[in-house]
Design a protein around this motif. Structure first.
Motif, PDB file in Angstrom:
ATOM      1  N   UNK A 186       0.839  -1.205   0.000  1.00 12.01           N
ATOM      2  CA  UNK A 186       0.000   0.000   0.000  1.00 12.01           C
ATOM      3  C   UNK A 186       0.875   1.257   0.000  1.00 12.01           C
ATOM      4  N   UNK A 187       1.977   1.193  -0.764  1.00 14.15           N
ATOM      5  CA  UNK A 187       2.864   2.336  -0.928  1.00 14.15           C
ATOM      6  C   UNK A 187       3.847   2.564   0.199  1.00 14.15           C
ATOM      7  N   UNK A 188       3.897   1.667   1.190  1.00  8.25           N
ATOM      8  CA  UNK A 188       4.761   1.862   2.355  1.00  8.25           C
ATOM      9  C   UNK A 188       5.673   0.664   2.551  1.00  8.25           C
ATOM     10  N   UNK A 189       6.728   0.874   3.338  1.00  6.00           N
ATOM     11  CA  UNK A 189       7.733  -0.156   3.589  1.00  6.00           C
ATOM     12  C   UNK A 189       7.144  -1.234   4.499  1.00  6.00           C
ATOM     13  N   UNK A 190       7.144  -2.516   4.089  1.00  6.21           N
ATOM     14  CA  UNK A 190       6.559  -3.556   4.936  1.00  6.21           C
ATOM     15  C   UNK A 190       7.330  -3.816   6.224  1.00  6.21           C
ATOM     16  N   UNK A 191       8.525  -3.254   6.365  1.00  6.96           N
ATOM     17  CA  UNK A 191       9.252  -3.406   7.635  1.00  6.96           C
ATOM     18  C   UNK A 191       8.708  -2.481   8.714  1.00  6.96           C
ATOM     19  N   UNK A 192       7.864  -1.538   8.336  1.00  8.52           N
ATOM     20  CA  UNK A 192       7.204  -0.665   9.291  1.00  8.52           C
ATOM     21  C   UNK A 192       6.174  -1.478  10.070  1.00  8.52           C
ATOM     22  N   UNK A 193       6.249  -1.517  11.418  1.00  7.02           N
ATOM     23  CA  UNK A 193       5.294  -2.323  12.190  1.00  7.02           C
ATOM     24  C   UNK A 193       3.840  -1.984  11.894  1.00  7.02           C
ATOM     25  N   UNK A 194       3.548  -0.725  11.597  1.00  8.43           N
ATOM     26  CA  UNK A 194       2.169  -0.355  11.287  1.00  8.43           C
ATOM     27  C   UNK A 194       1.705  -0.998   9.989  1.00  8.43           C
ATOM     28  N   UNK A 195       2.618  -1.163   9.038  1.00  6.30           N
ATOM     29  CA  UNK A 195       2.278  -1.805   7.768  1.00  6.30           C
ATOM     30  C   UNK A 195       2.121  -3.306   7.973  1.00  6.30           C
ATOM     31  N   UNK A 196       2.964  -3.885   8.817  1.00  3.33           N
ATOM     32  CA  UNK A 196       2.898  -5.331   9.050  1.00  3.33           C
ATOM     33  C   UNK A 196       1.542  -5.762   9.606  1.00  3.33           C
ATOM     34  N   UNK A 197       0.852  -4.874  10.288  1.00  2.00           N
ATOM     35  CA  UNK A 197      -0.461  -5.240  10.824  1.00  2.00           C
ATOM     36  C   UNK A 197      -1.479  -5.512   9.716  1.00  2.00           C
ATOM     37  N   UNK A 198      -1.190  -5.019   8.508  1.00  2.00           N
ATOM     38  CA  UNK A 198      -2.097  -5.248   7.377  1.00  2.00           C
ATOM     39  C   UNK A 198      -1.764  -6.525   6.623  1.00  2.00           C
ATOM     40  N   UNK A 199      -0.729  -7.268   7.076  1.00  4.46           N
ATOM     41  CA  UNK A 199      -0.229  -8.433   6.346  1.00  4.46           C
ATOM     42  C   UNK A 199      -0.429  -9.695   7.167  1.00  4.46           C
ATOM     43  N   UNK A 200      -0.841 -10.755   6.516  1.00  4.29           N
ATOM     44  CA  UNK A 200      -0.893 -12.083   7.128  1.00  4.29           C
ATOM     45  C   UNK A 200      -0.004 -13.025   6.354  1.00  4.29           C
ATOM     46  N   UNK A 201       0.704 -13.892   7.064  1.00  6.15           N
ATOM     47  CA  UNK A 201       1.618 -14.846   6.426  1.00  6.15           C
ATOM     48  C   UNK A 201       1.365 -16.240   6.967  1.00  6.15           C
TER      49      UNK A 201
ATOM     50  N   UNK B 283      -3.314 -21.431   8.530  1.00  7.09           N
ATOM     51  CA  UNK B 283      -4.027 -20.419   7.754  1.00  7.09           C
ATOM     52  C   UNK B 283      -4.829 -19.505   8.671  1.00  7.09           C
ATOM     53  N   UNK B 284      -5.511 -20.092   9.667  1.00  7.81           N
ATOM     54  CA  UNK B 284      -6.310 -19.284  10.599  1.00  7.81           C
ATOM     55  C   UNK B 284      -5.429 -18.309  11.371  1.00  7.81           C
ATOM     56  N   UNK B 285      -4.235 -18.737  11.754  1.00  8.50           N
ATOM     57  CA  UNK B 285      -3.325 -17.855  12.488  1.00  8.50           C
ATOM     58  C   UNK B 285      -2.894 -16.661  11.644  1.00  8.50           C
ATOM     59  N   UNK B 286      -2.802 -16.868  10.328  1.00 10.66           N
ATOM     60  CA  UNK B 286      -2.433 -15.765   9.432  1.00 10.66           C
ATOM     61  C   UNK B 286      -3.570 -14.787   9.220  1.00 10.66           C
ATOM     62  N   UNK B 287      -4.799 -15.211   9.548  1.00 11.70           N
ATOM     63  CA  UNK B 287      -5.981 -14.402   9.250  1.00 11.70           C
ATOM     64  C   UNK B 287      -6.635 -13.774  10.466  1.00 11.70           C
ATOM     65  N   UNK B 288      -6.253 -14.209  11.671  1.00 16.91           N
ATOM     66  CA  UNK B 288      -7.017 -13.846  12.866  1.00 16.91           C
ATOM     67  C   UNK B 288      -7.058 -12.338  13.097  1.00 16.91           C
ATOM     68  N   UNK B 289      -6.045 -11.606  12.673  1.00 19.91           N
ATOM     69  CA  UNK B 289      -6.002 -10.159  12.923  1.00 19.91           C
ATOM     70  C   UNK B 289      -6.656  -9.340  11.811  1.00 19.91           C
ATOM     71  N   UNK B 290      -7.231 -10.022  10.819  1.00 17.02           N
ATOM     72  CA  UNK B 290      -7.937  -9.310   9.762  1.00 17.02           C
ATOM     73  C   UNK B 290      -7.033  -8.574   8.793  1.00 17.02           C
TER      74      UNK B 290
ATOM     75  N   UNK C  58     -11.984 -16.999  12.885  1.00 19.11           N
ATOM     76  CA  UNK C  58     -10.870 -17.733  12.279  1.00 19.11           C
ATOM     77  C   UNK C  58     -11.054 -19.240  12.444  1.00 19.11           C
ATOM     78  N   UNK C  59     -11.537 -19.670  13.610  1.00 19.20           N
ATOM     79  CA  UNK C  59     -11.811 -21.092  13.819  1.00 19.20           C
ATOM     80  C   UNK C  59     -12.905 -21.579  12.883  1.00 19.20           C
ATOM     81  N   UNK C  60     -13.930 -20.774  12.690  1.00 21.85           N
ATOM     82  CA  UNK C  60     -15.015 -21.160  11.788  1.00 21.85           C
ATOM     83  C   UNK C  60     -14.507 -21.275  10.348  1.00 21.85           C
ATOM     84  N   UNK C  61     -13.683 -20.314   9.922  1.00 18.99           N
ATOM     85  CA  UNK C  61     -13.146 -20.340   8.565  1.00 18.99           C
ATOM     86  C   UNK C  61     -12.317 -21.596   8.335  1.00 18.99           C
ATOM     87  N   UNK C  62     -11.555 -21.991   9.351  1.00 13.26           N
ATOM     88  CA  UNK C  62     -10.700 -23.169   9.235  1.00 13.26           C
ATOM     89  C   UNK C  62     -11.434 -24.471   9.546  1.00 13.26           C
TER      90      UNK C  62
END
Length: 281
Positions: free
Chosen positions: A61-76, A141-148, A114-118
């Motif tokens: 989203x135009x920002x450095x993924x090493x920024x903790x605020x950006x990492x909150x938007x990412x699931x792995x 997969x659920x762990x990567x998605x739990x924070x939305x 997340x439990x329901x999705x999985x």
């Protein structure tokens, strides 16, 4: 949503990425295909900020993924399972949710979703160590998605699971696409990429060899269809852009005992571009 612009990455003398450029649009599923050592996992690790590029630029989203605020938007969901087997399914998800700042009713609702999705709601209080391989993959997969997250990166999410679990994971990912989530999906399974991905990038030696929708890749790199006809005890293989016309011409000259048309699939395109030599690195 995600952009890698002329990215280079080396590990000592080994070149992992050699000027890789890719972009992923919001709401898209982009598949990354490539032989071992092509650079797929390195690209994922750069996208989530676990690595820094030696040259070039990576943005979410135009920002450095090493920024903790950006990492909150990412699931792995990494290929190596990132769950704690001594914890229950619910405890795993509560831990990961808390790591992203969730608490109270919001955390509880996120864990339930997340439990329901999985499809693990009925096993929420069981330790992950008791789960089958497919269940562990679904919990991963659920762990990567739990924070939305808004961007989800999946590195070989179905490796080593049974067909039923694989199908369940693919169905969950399709649901996520319908909800608008952006997904980067690395896999060695061509049928998964063809089933799920809006576009596919074929990588080798840290570069993009081809990028497009599956029909585009087949048109550009699949070659002509092959008419296979048996006549007079002989089997003929005739590459042609007009199988029906070629069959009519052949039938006018000799009786046809049997025929069919072979068309390229994504695996044929992959092997054509990357070669058939075994890769052990």
């Amino acid at each position: 949503m995600l952009a890698l612009d002329a990215v280079h990455k080396r590990y000592g003398r080994t070149v992992a990425l050699d000027g890789l450029s890719l972009s992923v649009a919001p709401g898209e599923i982009l598949g990354l295909l490539g032989p071992n050592g092509a650079g797929k996992t390195t690209a994922v690790h750069l996208a989530v900020g676990l690595l820094a590029p030696d040259a070039g630029r990576v943005t979410v989203e135009g920002r450095d993924p090493r920024d903790p605020a950006v990492r909150r938007a990412i699931g792995l969901a990494p290929q190596a399972l990132a769950i704690y087997e001594a914890l229950t399914a619910e405890e795993n998800l509560r831990f990961f949710g808390e790591m992203y700042g969730l608490s109270g009713p919001a955390l509880g609702a996120a864990v339930d979703a997340a439990l329901a999705l999985a499809a693990l709601g009925d096993r929420r209080r069981d330790r992950a160590a008791t789960f089958s391989g497919g269940m562990k993959r679904r919990l991963n997969l659920a762990a990567a998605l739990v924070h939305g997250p808004r961007l989800l990166l999946l590195d070989e999410p179905t490796v080593g699971v049974d067909p039923q679990s694989r199908n369940a994971i693919l169905e969950r990912i399709a649901e996520l696409r319908r909800s608008g989530l952006t997904v980067v999906y690395t896999t060695h399974y061509m049928e998964e990429a063809a089933r799920l991905c809006d576009r596919v990038a074929i990588l080798d030696r840290g570069r993009v060899l081809a990028l497009g929708t599956v029909p585009e890749l087949l048109r550009t790199h699949g070659g002509d269809p092959v008419l296979v006809a048996r006549t007079g005890g002989e089997t003929l293989r005739i590459p042609t852009r007009d199988p029906a016309g070629e069959l009519a011409r052949l039938a006018a000259a000799r009786p046809i005992e049997d025929f069919h048309v072979e068309r390229a699939d994504l695996e044929a395109v992959f092997l054509s571009l990357t070669g058939r030599r075994l890769r052990d690195v």
